[in-house]
Design a protein around this motif. Structure first.
Motif, short mmCIF file in Angstrom:
data_model
loop_
_atom_site.label_atom_id
_atom_site.label_comp_id
_atom_site.label_asym_id
_atom_site.label_seq_id
_atom_site.Cartn_x
_atom_site.Cartn_y
_atom_site.Cartn_z
N TRP A 29 0.82 -1.21 0.00
CA TRP A 29 0.00 0.00 0.00
C TRP A 29 0.86 1.26 0.00
O TRP A 29 2.00 1.23 0.42
CB TRP A 29 -0.94 0.02 1.20
N ASP A 32 -2.40 6.30 2.96
CA ASP A 32 -3.08 5.98 4.21
C ASP A 32 -3.40 4.49 4.26
O ASP A 32 -4.06 3.96 3.37
CB ASP A 32 -4.37 6.81 4.29
N THR A 34 -5.50 2.87 6.09
CA THR A 34 -6.82 2.54 6.61
C THR A 34 -7.59 1.59 5.70
O THR A 34 -8.10 0.56 6.15
CB THR A 34 -7.64 3.83 6.84
N GLU A 35 -7.69 1.90 4.43
CA GLU A 35 -8.43 1.04 3.49
C GLU A 35 -7.75 -0.32 3.35
O GLU A 35 -8.41 -1.35 3.29
CB GLU A 35 -8.51 1.71 2.11
N ALA A 38 -8.46 -2.55 6.40
CA ALA A 38 -9.85 -3.03 6.36
C ALA A 38 -10.04 -4.09 5.28
O ALA A 38 -10.68 -5.12 5.50
CB ALA A 38 -10.80 -1.86 6.13
N ARG A 39 -9.45 -3.85 4.12
CA ARG A 39 -9.61 -4.77 2.99
C ARG A 39 -9.04 -6.16 3.30
O ARG A 39 -9.62 -7.19 2.94
CB ARG A 39 -8.92 -4.20 1.76
#
Length: 103
Positions: A29, A32, A34-35, A38-39
């Motif tokens: 990644w 950020d 965050t995604e 979660a993913r």
């Protein structure tokens, strides 16, 4: 080294490699996390190891340049482990990739 150029090359490699590490092929990644967390249902601690870094296939100290051909996207873990505790040169990208693949 121009940081903007290196960021651009890292991002280009990230996209070219379908958001996967050059060595271990795990998802990586940028920006950020965050995604990403979660993913993949992982914690921030684990995600930090999968952050995208610019990996010079031929190290700058060995004459490698900041070019499209010489910069790959690698996770923090693989980038660090390739160079960790090396008194001489790190293994070639091909040797390291083969080793990671075997593990």
């Amino acid at each position: 080294m121009n940081p903007k150029t290196l960021r651009k090359l890292r991002h280009q490699a990230f996209v070219r490699q379908n958001c996967r590490c050059f060595y271990c092929t795990l998802p990586i990644w940028e920006g950020d996390p965050t995604e990403f967390t979660a993913r993949y249902d992982i914690g921030l601690r684990e995600a930090k190891h999968l952050q995208c870094t610019a990996e010079h296939l031929i190290a700058r100290q060995d004459g490698g340049d900041d070019t499209v051909q010489n910069v790959a996207a690698a996770c923090v873990w693989c980038n660090r482990m390739r160079h960790w505790m090396r008194q001489d040169k790190a293994p070639t990208p091909e040797k390291y990739k083969n080793r990671v693949t075997q593990l």
